[in-house]
Design a protein around this motif. Structure first.
Motif, mmCIF file in Angstrom:
data_model
loop_
_atom_site.group_PDB
_atom_site.id
_atom_site.type_symbol
_atom_site.label_atom_id
_atom_site.label_comp_id
_atom_site.label_asym_id
_atom_site.label_seq_id
_atom_site.Cartn_x
_atom_site.Cartn_y
_atom_site.Cartn_z
ATOM 1 N N GLU A 288 0.825 -1.204 0.000
ATOM 2 C CA GLU A 288 0.000 0.000 0.000
ATOM 3 C C GLU A 288 0.863 1.259 0.000
ATOM 4 O O GLU A 288 0.531 2.266 -0.652
ATOM 5 N N SER B 287 -6.471 5.636 -9.443
ATOM 6 C CA SER B 287 -6.997 4.905 -8.284
ATOM 7 C C SER B 287 -6.340 3.539 -8.253
ATOM 8 O O SER B 287 -6.059 2.947 -9.307
ATOM 9 N N GLY C 262 -6.237 -0.417 -6.327
ATOM 10 C CA GLY C 262 -6.760 -1.448 -5.437
ATOM 11 C C GLY C 262 -5.671 -2.441 -5.095
ATOM 12 O O GLY C 262 -4.913 -2.848 -5.979
ATOM 13 N N ALA D 203 -11.246 -3.967 -4.516
ATOM 14 C CA ALA D 203 -10.674 -2.823 -3.797
ATOM 15 C C ALA D 203 -10.628 -1.592 -4.695
ATOM 16 O O ALA D 203 -10.900 -0.462 -4.246
ATOM 17 N N ARG E 85 -13.955 0.081 -4.949
ATOM 18 C CA ARG E 85 -14.254 0.853 -3.745
ATOM 19 C C ARG E 85 -13.532 2.195 -3.764
ATOM 20 O O ARG E 85 -14.087 3.226 -3.367
ATOM 21 N N ALA E 86 -12.274 2.197 -4.252
ATOM 22 C CA ALA E 86 -11.522 3.446 -4.334
ATOM 23 C C ALA E 86 -12.206 4.420 -5.294
ATOM 24 O O ALA E 86 -12.260 5.634 -5.033
ATOM 25 N N GLN F 36 -15.295 5.957 -3.648
ATOM 26 C CA GLN F 36 -15.004 6.902 -2.569
ATOM 27 C C GLN F 36 -14.448 8.237 -3.079
ATOM 28 O O GLN F 36 -14.044 9.077 -2.284
ATOM 29 N N THR G 281 -6.855 1.770 -1.968
ATOM 30 C CA THR G 281 -7.726 1.017 -1.062
ATOM 31 C C THR G 281 -7.330 -0.452 -1.087
ATOM 32 O O THR G 281 -7.059 -1.012 -2.156
ATOM 33 N N SER G 282 -7.324 -1.070 0.100
ATOM 34 C CA SER G 282 -6.985 -2.500 0.195
ATOM 35 C C SER G 282 -8.243 -3.337 0.109
ATOM 36 O O SER G 282 -9.355 -2.853 0.393
ATOM 37 N N THR H 20 -9.967 -3.569 3.540
ATOM 38 C CA THR H 20 -10.709 -2.343 3.865
ATOM 39 C C THR H 20 -12.022 -2.283 3.085
ATOM 40 O O THR H 20 -13.071 -1.916 3.628
ATOM 41 N N ALA H 21 -11.961 -2.663 1.821
ATOM 42 C CA ALA H 21 -13.172 -2.643 0.983
ATOM 43 C C ALA H 21 -14.222 -3.589 1.513
ATOM 44 O O ALA H 21 -15.418 -3.243 1.569
ATOM 45 N N GLN I 283 -15.798 -2.196 4.749
ATOM 46 C CA GLN I 283 -16.717 -1.089 4.522
ATOM 47 C C GLN I 283 -18.025 -1.554 3.906
ATOM 48 O O GLN I 283 -19.060 -0.903 4.090
#
Length: 381
Positions: A310, A337, A339, A358, A361-362, A365, A371-372, A375-376, A379
């Motif tokens: 990351e 972006s 992932g 991921a 999701r980025a 957002q 985004t990992s 994390t995705a 959420q």
């Protein structure tokens, strides 16, 4: 075995002429392999050298010996120049012609002694053959099988000329120089008549291998960005995962609002943006596994756990934003972006699917984020 030297000379001359023409014809069919033209000229120079020595009767005159050995040294020089050109390096013309120039000067300065002149011409040929062997070995762009055989042939030329120059002092009239009275010996004729076709065949094989290698590489490189394409990335990523028991992270990149960039600034600017991102990946992953999957989507596979991967993705994102603000004089301000997905002993496609989740999701957002997968998922739940 007693051989008819005039007949053998004629046959050898014909073979050399055909081989030289074959190399030149092969070069004409594919001008990319320019070394073939150099080697073709070398064969014709050998033909000229043998022709001059074989034309007359009895011992060659001084001008004949001068011209024949100038042609021979030039042939060796062209051989060396062709080896450099084959490796994608410039042929050094002063070096190519140095041997012939040295012989022209020394011919009139050294005593009219066949052994001394034999030693000199052998030394010049030895140096060129050694340089050719070193060039093919040390500076090879790819380790081609036929190129390694060519190295062996060049080394055999080194050995031949060393023996010719040293043993020739005492055995010149018994081995390959049966005195210049016979112009050239049957032993030498047989050796050269066998060596020359072998060398020509190896040169043609080298050219064929190089062309095939370049075609294979072209099939694995994205023509626009110059980085590996989707096929190459998947193959390299699978190979990397097969060797790793530790966690490996997949980074999936997608340039933000890329369609609008094409619409606003044109496809030329859009293509340049893709090239810039390819360069950013190359800078941050010089020895890594990465590639363009298609369109504005790129991927990388790194032998890092999630935090390190990351952090690397953040550096790439920031670097791209910095260098992509102005593109071809236009204020574009492109972003990307990313992932990230990490795992051990799992297939490439599985990591790509998780990284895609991921990445989605980025994008949701607000883009320009890293985004990992964990994390995705957290959420979403």
């Amino acid at each position: 075995m007693k051989l008819d030297l005039p007949t053998l000379s004629a046959v050898f001359s014909q073979i050399t002429a055909v081989l030289g023409a074959l190399l030149m014809f092969s070069w004409a069919l594919n001008r990319k392999v320019q070394a073939l033209a150099w080697w073709s000229i070398a064969f014709f120079l050998v033909l000229a050298a043998i022709g001059v020595v074989s034309l007359g009767h009895g011992m060659p005159s001084a001008p004949e010996r001068l011209i024949a050995n100038v042609a021979l040294t030039l042939a060796y020089g062209m051989l060396y120049g062709g080896c450099r050109v084959f490796n994608g390096r410039k042929a050094k013309l002063p070096v190519v012609f140095a041997g012939a120039g040295l012989w022209c000067v020394a011919f009139w300065l050294i005593p009219d002694d066949i052994n001394v002149r034999l030693a000199l011409i052998s030394a010049i040929c030895t140096v060129y053959a050694a340089f050719s062997a070193w060039e093919l070995w040390r500076h090879a762009r790819q380790r081609l099988a036929s190129q390694m055989i060519a190295v062996v042939l060049m080394i055999s030329l080194v050995i031949f000329n060393v023996m010719r120059g040293s043993i020739g002092f005492s055995l010149a009239h018994a081995l390959w120089l049966t005195g210049y009275a016979e112009r050239w010996s049957s032993s030498m004729a047989m050796a050269v008549a066998t060596f020359m076709p072998t060398l020509a065949f190896v040169f043609l094989s080298m050219a064929k291998e190089q062309i095939e290698y370049e075609h294979r590489q072209a099939a694995l490189v994205d023509h626009l960005t110059g980085i590996p394409n989707r096929r190459a990335f998947l193959e390299n990523a699978a190979a990397l995962l097969s060797k790793q028991d530790n966690p490996v992270s997949c980074l999936l990149f997608d340039l933000d609002n890329f369609k609008s960039i094409n619409d606003r600034f044109g496809h030329e600017v859009g293509d340049h943006v893709l090239v810039i991102f390819g360069s950013v990946l190359s800078d941050h992953l010089p020895q890594g596994v990465f590639g363009r999957l298609g369109g504005e989507e790129f991927a990388a596979m790194v032998t890092m756990e999630a935090p390190g991967a990351e952090a690397l993705a953040e550096r790439i994102r920031h670097s791209f934003f910095s260098v992509g603000k102005i593109v071809q004089g236009l204020r574009v301000e492109v972003t990307v972006s990313v992932g990230c997905a990490t795992g051990a002993c799992i297939p490439v496609q599985h990591l790509l699917r998780e990284a895609d989740i991921a990445l989605y999701r980025a994008k949701a957002q607000g883009r320009n984020l890293v985004t990992s997968f964990k994390t995705a998922v957290a959420q979403q739940s």
